[in-house]
Design a protein around this motif. Structure first.
Motif, short mmCIF file in Angstrom:
data_model
loop_
_atom_site.label_atom_id
_atom_site.label_comp_id
_atom_site.label_asym_id
_atom_site.label_seq_id
_atom_site.Cartn_x
_atom_site.Cartn_y
_atom_site.Cartn_z
N ASP A 29 -2.26 87.20 74.42
CA ASP A 29 -1.49 88.41 74.17
C ASP A 29 -1.34 89.27 75.41
O ASP A 29 -0.89 90.41 75.34
N ASP A 30 -1.71 88.72 76.56
CA ASP A 30 -1.63 89.45 77.82
C ASP A 30 -1.26 88.45 78.92
O ASP A 30 -2.07 88.12 79.78
N PRO A 31 -0.03 87.94 78.90
CA PRO A 31 0.33 86.83 79.80
C PRO A 31 0.24 87.20 81.27
O PRO A 31 0.43 88.35 81.66
N GLY A 32 -0.07 86.18 82.08
CA GLY A 32 -0.19 86.39 83.51
C GLY A 32 0.63 85.44 84.34
O GLY A 32 0.82 85.65 85.53
N VAL A 33 1.15 84.36 83.73
CA VAL A 33 1.91 83.35 84.46
C VAL A 33 3.18 83.01 83.69
O VAL A 33 3.31 83.31 82.51
N THR A 34 4.09 82.37 84.40
CA THR A 34 5.32 81.93 83.78
C THR A 34 5.64 80.52 84.26
O THR A 34 4.96 79.99 85.14
N THR A 35 6.64 79.92 83.67
CA THR A 35 7.12 78.61 84.12
C THR A 35 8.61 78.51 83.89
O THR A 35 9.19 79.30 83.13
N ILE A 36 9.22 77.55 84.56
CA ILE A 36 10.62 77.22 84.33
C ILE A 36 10.67 75.88 83.62
O ILE A 36 10.11 74.89 84.10
N ILE A 37 11.31 75.84 82.48
CA ILE A 37 11.54 74.59 81.76
C ILE A 37 12.96 74.14 82.09
O ILE A 37 13.94 74.76 81.66
N SER A 38 13.06 73.10 82.88
CA SER A 38 14.37 72.60 83.30
C SER A 38 14.89 71.61 82.26
O SER A 38 14.25 70.61 81.97
N VAL A 39 16.06 71.93 81.73
CA VAL A 39 16.71 71.03 80.78
C VAL A 39 17.43 69.95 81.59
O VAL A 39 18.11 70.24 82.58
N ASN A 40 17.27 68.70 81.17
CA ASN A 40 17.99 67.61 81.82
C ASN A 40 19.41 67.56 81.26
O ASN A 40 19.74 66.76 80.39
N SER A 41 20.24 68.46 81.75
CA SER A 41 21.60 68.55 81.25
C SER A 41 22.37 67.27 81.60
O SER A 41 22.18 66.72 82.69
N PRO A 42 23.22 66.81 80.67
CA PRO A 42 23.59 67.46 79.43
C PRO A 42 22.70 67.07 78.24
O PRO A 42 22.47 65.90 77.99
N ARG A 43 22.16 68.08 77.56
CA ARG A 43 21.59 68.00 76.21
C ARG A 43 20.40 67.05 76.11
O ARG A 43 20.29 66.28 75.18
N ARG A 44 19.45 67.19 77.04
CA ARG A 44 18.23 66.38 76.95
C ARG A 44 17.02 67.19 77.39
O ARG A 44 17.02 67.79 78.46
N PHE A 45 15.98 67.19 76.55
CA PHE A 45 14.66 67.71 76.90
C PHE A 45 13.73 66.51 77.05
O PHE A 45 13.48 65.79 76.07
N ASP A 46 13.23 66.26 78.26
CA ASP A 46 12.31 65.13 78.40
C ASP A 46 10.95 65.48 77.84
O ASP A 46 10.64 66.65 77.54
N ASP A 47 10.10 64.47 77.68
CA ASP A 47 8.83 64.68 77.00
C ASP A 47 7.91 65.60 77.77
O ASP A 47 7.23 66.46 77.20
N MET A 48 7.87 65.48 79.11
CA MET A 48 6.95 66.29 79.91
C MET A 48 7.35 67.77 79.88
O MET A 48 6.50 68.66 79.75
N MET A 49 8.64 68.05 79.99
CA MET A 49 9.11 69.43 79.92
C MET A 49 8.85 70.03 78.53
O MET A 49 8.43 71.17 78.39
N ALA A 50 9.11 69.23 77.50
CA ALA A 50 8.86 69.72 76.14
C ALA A 50 7.38 70.02 75.92
O ALA A 50 7.02 71.04 75.32
N GLU A 51 6.52 69.14 76.42
CA GLU A 51 5.08 69.37 76.27
C GLU A 51 4.64 70.60 77.06
O GLU A 51 3.81 71.39 76.60
N GLY A 52 5.19 70.77 78.25
CA GLY A 52 4.86 71.95 79.03
C GLY A 52 5.31 73.22 78.35
O GLY A 52 4.57 74.22 78.29
#
Length: 512
Positions: free
Chosen positions: A224-247
């Motif tokens: 409830d007190d976040p300190g970090v962020t990340t970028i989830i890169s979508v494999n465009s067009p229209r694909r979320f790979d397994d590693m990004m989804a897990e992250g």
């Protein structure tokens, strides 16, 4: 660094014969001006409707069985054979009800906390390049020594609010554990928030855990007190790979920030038209937003945008183009349509820290600012289309960011600023150089650049005749001399070292 070494470093930075590099003080940066609107309300709704059509009829491929199960449990149509998910607009609307319009990231130094949302604007170091460059040593593969120096520069300059994910890849280190070394550099050489790698659950969780250790918190306290962020890169067009989804799911599970960012290059990974690219980007971004809320309602999430175009003659990516700038502004309108914080990026395709690199970056930076970006990612050091982190470009970018910060400072209009007394005292055809009103304000009246040179031609020649890139070389070297490592309690550092050692043993060592 020992206390004695830090003391000597501080003495060097404060006691040298030459003046310190002028820079703006640490401050919260806000955009006080109305956001620019390139699209009408009807056009925004048309893009929204097109995005809903994509989600409801075309679907998104998700290569993570766990994510597929989450969507299916929530009522989405799921085809496990093709790993395709179709969302109806009601599910999107429900997810948006639990998102936050703004939130704060808190690093180990409370003075460095940043707000993501509203009128706040934050700038980050470039992230992800496999190469590094400076004018003295040339282009080379990313390495840990350069990584640490670039992070030191990010700490030194107040206008860089956050560290990106691996400013350059230290390729001499094992690929499966180098993230631990870069996190360690981020959290010890700086006291700013940083971006963690979300390539799978392990890397994401390591970054969260190391930030928690540096703050003296447990993982539960960090939820409830976040300190970090990340970028989830979508494999465009229209694909979320397994590693990004897990992250993504790991970050959401532990309450940390996620910026879902489709990489839509018009003519390659998206339609060649800006409207079509924005519709696709919007659908992909909203899909990722929904996934964060299925994992943990209220999880902090940002609307990420990275829409530019390719050179249709060669297929090479282009950045800082008019189309890229318009996309940065329009994407801000879409983010506000959903009351989400907005991540955007300036960039350049130039292979050098030259005029092209500067004007392309400034063009896209204006789009980010006019579009009211909250997180301006890759803001300092981006070169060669993101393939190289440049020391000189970092300095040039810091100068541009500081120009932008001063532009965002509102104009004051009051008795002192109107200067009627001074206007009355100076005779017609006179000057204001010796006027008390001027003398009281001259040292702080205008922005003092660190890179620009305002000498006349003869004085500039006598001083060496250096252009801006050559002056940038001198400045990054001077900044490294001035750098002072932020204090860290010995016990905290030892806990971080122990965590890194333990995780490397668990992961095992791979050849780099």
């Amino acid at each position: 660094m020992s206390t004695e070494r830090r003391r000597r470093s501080s003495e060097r930075s404060q006691g040298r014969g030459t003046a310190a590099i002028p820079q703006l003080p640490l401050r919260r940066v806000q955009n006080p001006y109305p956001p620019m609107a390139l699209l009408s309300a009807d056009q925004i709704e048309a893009i929204h409707e097109a995005s809903m059509h994509i989600l409801e009829n075309f679907g998104i491929e998700v290569m993570s069985p766990r994510a597929l199960s989450l969507f299916e449990k929530a009522g989405a149509k799921v085809d496990h054979a093709t790993q395709t998910v179709w969302l109806d607009r009601g599910m999107v609307a429900d997810a948006l009800k639990t998102t936050q319009s703004s939130y704060t990231l808190t690093p180990r130094n409370l003075a460095r906390k940043i707000n993501l949302g509203g009128n706040d604007i934050n700038f980050t170091l470039v992230a992800g390049p496999p190469n590094v460059h400076d004018m003295e040593r040339g282009r080379r593969a990313g390495n840990y020594a350069d990584y640490c120096d670039l992070v030191r520069l990010a700490q030194h300059f107040n206008c860089i609010h956050m560290i990106g994910n691996q400013v350059c890849a230290p390729v001499e280190m094992p690929a499966n554990s180098r993230h631990l070394d870069t996190y360690f550099a981020n959290v010890t050489l700086t006291d700013k928030s940083f971006h963690v790698s979300a390539i799978g659950r392990g890397r994401a969780l390591d970054g969260i855990a190391m930030m928690a250790i540096s703050r003296g918190l447990t993982l539960d306290q960090m939820r409830d007190d976040p300190g970090v962020t990340t970028i989830i890169s979508v494999n465009s067009p229209r694909r979320f790979d397994d590693m990004m989804a897990e992250g993504l799911m790991t970050m959401a599970e532990f309450g940390q920030s996620v910026a879902v960012t489709p990489f839509t290059l018009m003519g390659a990974m998206s339609p060649v038209t800006l409207a079509g690219a924005l519709a696709q980007q919007n659908a992909e971004a909203l899909f990722g937003v929904v996934l964060t809320q299925l994992v943990r309602p209220g999880a902090p999430v940002m609307y990420g945008a990275f829409t530019s175009n390719v050179d249709m003659r060669s297929g090479a990516p282009a950045f800082g183009t008019p189309e890229n700038t318009k996309a940065n502004i329009a994407s801000g309108q879409l983010a506000r349509r959903y009351s989400l914080p907005y991540r955007t990026t300036p960039g350049s395709a130039s292979n050098a820290a030259d005029a092209q690199g500067t004007y392309e970056t400034m063009m896209a930076l204006w789009g980010a600012v006019l579009g009211h970006g909250n997180l301006v990612y890759h803001a300092a050091g981006w070169q060669e289309g993101g393939l190289t982190a440049s020391f000189e470009k970092l300095i040039i970018d810091v100068e541009m960011i500081q120009h932008m910060m001063e532009f965002l400072t509102p104009i004051e209009v009051n008795e002192g600023e109107l200067a009627l007394d001074a206007l009355g005292r100076v005779p017609t055809g006179g000057h204001f150089f010796g006027e008390p009103h001027t003398l009281e304000r001259y040292s702080t009246a205008f922005y003092q650049p660190m890179l620009s040179n305002w000498q006349n031609y003869e004085a500039w020649q006598e001083a060496g005749g250096l252009d801006a890139t050559a002056r940038a070389t001198r400045l990054w070297k001077k900044a490294l001399e001035e750098y002072v490592e932020p204090e860290m309690d010995v016990s905290v550092r030892e806990a971080l070292e122990a965590y890194v050692a333990k995780r490397k043993e668990e992961i095992g060592v791979e050849e780099p």
